[in-house]
Design an enzyme around this catalytic site. Structure first.
Site, PDB file in Angstrom:
ATOM      1  N   PRO A 628       4.567  -0.056  30.004  1.00  0.00           N
ATOM      2  CA  PRO A 628       3.629  -0.104  28.870  1.00  0.00           C
ATOM      3  C   PRO A 628       2.154  -0.129  29.279  1.00  0.00           C
ATOM      4  CG  PRO A 628       5.393  -1.697  28.572  1.00  0.00           C
ATOM      5  CD  PRO A 628       5.561  -1.130  29.954  1.00  0.00           C
ATOM      6  N   LYS A 629       1.830  -0.856  30.328  1.00  0.00           N
ATOM      7  CA  LYS A 629       0.419  -0.945  30.716  1.00  0.00           C
ATOM      8  C   LYS A 629      -0.107   0.423  31.160  1.00  0.00           C
ATOM      9  CE  LYS A 629      -2.474  -3.726  33.835  1.00  0.00           C
ATOM     10  NZ  LYS A 629      -2.407  -4.909  34.723  1.00  0.00           N
ATOM     11  N   LYS A 697      10.413  10.943  26.863  1.00  0.00           N
ATOM     12  CA  LYS A 697      10.016  12.294  26.482  1.00  0.00           C
ATOM     13  C   LYS A 697       8.729  12.769  27.138  1.00  0.00           C
ATOM     14  CE  LYS A 697      10.528  12.103  21.864  1.00  0.00           C
ATOM     15  NZ  LYS A 697      10.914  12.541  20.506  1.00  0.00           N
ATOM     16  N   GLY A 700       2.099  12.224  29.481  1.00  0.00           N
ATOM     17  CA  GLY A 700       0.824  12.584  30.095  1.00  0.00           C
ATOM     18  C   GLY A 700       0.003  13.594  29.316  1.00  0.00           C
ATOM     19  N   GLU A 701       0.638  14.459  28.554  1.00  0.00           N
ATOM     20  CA  GLU A 701      -0.117  15.516  27.874  1.00  0.00           C
ATOM     21  C   GLU A 701      -0.287  15.265  26.389  1.00  0.00           C
ATOM     22  OE1 GLU A 701      -0.283  18.541  30.115  1.00  0.00           O
ATOM     23  OE2 GLU A 701       1.143  17.720  31.533  1.00  0.00           O
TER      24      GLU A 701
HETATM   25 MO1  MOS Z   1      -0.622  18.899  33.945  1.00  0.00          MO
HETATM   26  S1  MOS Z   1      -1.664  20.388  33.080  1.00  0.00           S
HETATM   27  O1  MOS Z   1       0.886  19.054  33.402  1.00  0.00           O
HETATM   28  O2  MOS Z   1      -0.917  18.603  35.521  1.00  0.00           O
END
Ligand code: MOS
Length: 734
Positions: A628-629, A697, A700-701
């Site tokens: 979570p952090k 899921k 990061g994006e």
């Molecule tokens: Mo990223 S654009 O999935 O490194």
């Protein structure tokens, strides 16, 4: 069975101390004895031929060892072969001949015993060109374009008829400038040959991908290339494939018989690695008066090079986000005299969400329907593109939770109605989505005689905290505290791992790590259960629990023994297993996406046109949250990227010769502390049981995707001025 002590807990980074005390070693910092320094000379034209290279003066600089050019360096074989993740096209055969395909293309490499000598000598290399007219502007009518090789034209229903029958239509074109990743760490590599074997200490998001690519260029076996990359100082996609400087360093090292280090300058970071391609998107929406969207046309164009065809994922989100029965989607690549673009955080989804979510906001305004309500009215029951059920889709929960926590009800629907002195204040929101990828990955796991564990896979940690989250997963699966587990990554000799990009590491590598640690734990149970000397004699794995490194009968906790005791009795130093994860077919039957709802509040100075972000709140649904952090850190980091994209970032190109005049951190603006206000996010912890063994899921994006549209919509709410172009610079508001 083990007790959950680590996953889902807010732990700090296991490599945090190494990073803040300067002990984490980045690519250029590896101490390789005898290393010499290579500095690239970039072309100063975008298209043409080198007619002469005068290296005499440069060669006389004390310390210069050699100036490599296409005239004196070996031609690499580049056999017919392409790695799966690289775009279609012909790889750049760097310094193979006299042709120049883009501004900044390497035309020489000066190698010297010091960086300073090499840099000085670079300034003395004189290159003469026969210049051809170049096209570097995506809007140049003379530029040729092609259908994206990855995204065929798509149509459902009858959008043209639906648009003619719509009560209201909207027709807009949105433009986004080229952007560069600008991580703190410059792209860097040290190359060393030992006989026929090559080692690269490289900045990369994919050690095995770099190994495969460089092996391909030299026509050697990928097993003869080892790529080492334990730490990455930010990448955002820029290290997801290998670039020409990596090949050049290896080439120079081979020719000179010495290790060669090449560190791109900040200026070269704008020409020698990829970028987020400039884009233009035409959107037509048709709707009923009560806000049922009946038709959507999405026509996207992005720039690519003359030698490779890079596609972003720009068509994907508009095809599936709303239950629009009639839709046409087309994607064209515009071939320019530039280097090949690449993935940059939220590649495709971030640009397309800007266009789509601004259009939907404008539609809501015209219809006098709240933007959140309009979106909920167009929620699909199943994925309209893939035509499958959703695995989990809690986007409406994101809207509800986000609106509540942000205080969306305090927004005035009338633009320009909230004034504070000479500031206009507004609120905007947008939806976000990112396709949830998962691919095969392998891992190894070992428990040593002292009861510590080492778990490994050849992934990267470009910032999300992969070292830490994988340690959490391993610790729980093995029934160990985190401080007895070490996770290893960033070495191509480790078990197979995909590129750390596309938000797929936790689903792919995490699943492999969990399955491998489960297998190791069960192997211990089996070893003990067949051993009459063990208190666990006769136990099945499902009857045994592991806590703090001690295995015991679940129903009789006092009967058990530790990993150490089992290894000692068998006279073993350790026990190690290898296992892998392959996505099941089950997941194909569902549409698996991560979602989010982003809310932003901005102020706009009416005299100066200056936009300041006041706050951003995001609600995200990305499956189970392992850490979570770090997930929260990812979320607010995505917002910072989104602030850059919406207000600051733009790679200016001088289309007379294709040069990038502002190729520096002084001229290319990225958000700094003063640009970043209070940011907060909530992650709905919603394990997706159909997705993968962990139920994640990817995060990061999706966390950047909705941010630019939410900001642009807030600017409209503040000022009444629609923003069709990013970045939203002052001039657009005066
Ligand atoms: Mo990223 S654009 O999935 O490194």
């Amino acid at each position: 069975m083990t007790t959950n002590t680590s996953v889902g807990k807010s732990v700090s980074r296991v490599d945090g101390r190494l990073k803040v005390t300067g002990q984490a070693t980045y690519a250029a910092e590896h101490d390789v004895p005898g290393v010499v320094y290579g500095v690239i000379v970039g072309s100063t034209i975008s298209k043409g031929t080198i007619t002469a290279i005068d290296t005499a003066k440069a060669s006389r600089v004390p310390g210069v060892i050699k100036v490599l050019t296409h005239l004196n360096t070996a031609k690499l074989p580049y056999p017919e072969h392409h790695t799966v993740c690289d775009p279609p096209g012909e790889r750049l055969h760097v310094m193979a001949d006299a042709t120049v395909k883009f501004f900044g293309e390497p035309v020489a490499l000066v190698v010297a015993s010091s960086q300073e000598a090499a840099e000085h000598a670079v300034s003395l290399v004189k290159v003469t060109y026969a210049t051809l007219p170049a096209i570097t502007d995506i809007d140049d009518p003379k530029a040729s374009s092609m259908v994206s090789p990855w995204y065929a034209d798509y149509e459902r229903g009858d959008p043209d008829t639906a648009l003619r029958g719509a009560h209201i239509t909207l027709d807009r074109t949105y433009r986004i400038a080229r952007e560069h990743h600008n991580p703190m760490e410059l792209a860097s590599v040290i190359a060393r040959w030992d006989g026929g074997k090559l080692t690269l200490w490289d900045k990369t998001q994919w050690v095995q991908g770099s190994a495969e690519f460089v092996a391909f260029c030299f026509g050697i076996d990928p097993a003869d290339v080892r790529v080492i990359s334990p730490f990455v100082g930010g990448a955002f996609g820029s290290g997801s494939r290998a670039w020409p400087h990596e090949v050049l360093a290896a080439q120079a090292a081979r020719e000179l018989g010495r290790p060669v280090k090449v560190v791109l300058t900040r200026k070269q970071m704008y020409t020698s690695i990829g970028c987020r391609p400039a884009s233009s998107q035409h959107i037509v929406l048709g709707s009923t008066t009560d806000g049922v969207i009946t038709a959507l046309i999405h026509e996207a164009r992005t720039e690519t090079s003359q030698y490779e065809q890079h596609s972003d994922a720009i068509p994907e989100l508009p095809r599936m986000l709303y239950a629009i029965p009639n839709m046409r989607s087309q994607y064209r690549l515009v071939e320019l005299d530039t280097n090949t673009p690449t993935w940059m955080r939220g590649p495709g989804e971030a640009p397309s969400a800007f266009a789509l979510e601004c259009a939907v906001d404008e539609l809501a305004h015209e219809l006098k329907i709240d933007p959140v309500e309009l979106r909920i009215r167009n929620e699909p029951a199943t994925d309209p593109f893939q035509q499958t059920p959703f695995s989990v889709r809690r986007l409406t929960d994101c809207y509800r939770v986000g609106a509540e926590k942000f205080g969306w009800s305090r927004r005035s629907a009338t633009p320009g109605s909230r004034k504070e002195g000479n500031l206009l204040v507004g609120m905007g929101m947008a939806a976000a989505g990112y396709y949830s990828y998962r691919v095969p990955a392998d891992a190894s796991a070992r428990i040593n005689a002292d009861g510590t564990a080492v778990v490994a896979s050849a992934t990267s940690d470009i910032g999300p905290g992969t070292y830490t989250s994988m340690t959490q997963l391993s610790a729980d699966a093995l029934g160990l505290p985190m401080n007895r587990v070490t996770f290893q990554l960033g070495d191509s000799l480790l078990p197979m791992s995909p590129v750390e990009a596309g938000s797929k590491t936790m689903a792919s590598v995490g699943s492999a790590v969990q399955l491998t640690c489960n297998m190791l734990r069960d192997s211990f149970v089996r070893m003990a259960s067949v051993d009459p000397g063990s208190p666990l004699y006769g136990a099945r794995p499902d009857q045994v629990s592991v806590d703090n490194g001690r295995l015991h009968w679940t129903d009789k906790p006092q009967r058990g023994e530790t990993y150490q005791q089992i290894l000692a009795r068998h006279g073993r130093q350790n026990l190690e297993v290898h296992n892998g994860y392959v996505p099941g077919e089950e997941v194909q039957k569902y549409s698996t996406w991560a979602y989010g709802a982003v809310f932003a509040e901005v102020s706009v100075d009416v005299d100066l046109g200056l936009v300041r972000i006041r706050r951003i709140f995001g609600a995200y649904e990305a499956g189970k949250i392992v850490s979570p952090k770090m997930a929260h850190s990812q979320a607010i980091g995505g917002m910072v990227g989104g602030i850059g994209m919406s207000l600051l970032e733009s790679t200016a190109i001088d289309h007379r010769d294709g040069r990038i005049p502002g190729a520096s951190l002084a001229d290319y603006l990225v958000p700094v502390n003063a640009d970043v206000p209070e940011l907060d996010a909530v992650l709905l912890n919603a394990p997706d049981g159909k997705a993968d063994p962990i139920g994640v899921k990817g995060l990061g994006e999706v966390v950047i995707v909705g941010v630019p549209a939410a900001i642009a919509n807030a600017v409209f709410n503040a000022t009444g001025k629609r923003q069709l172009e990013l970045p939203i610079t002052l001039d657009k508001l005066l």
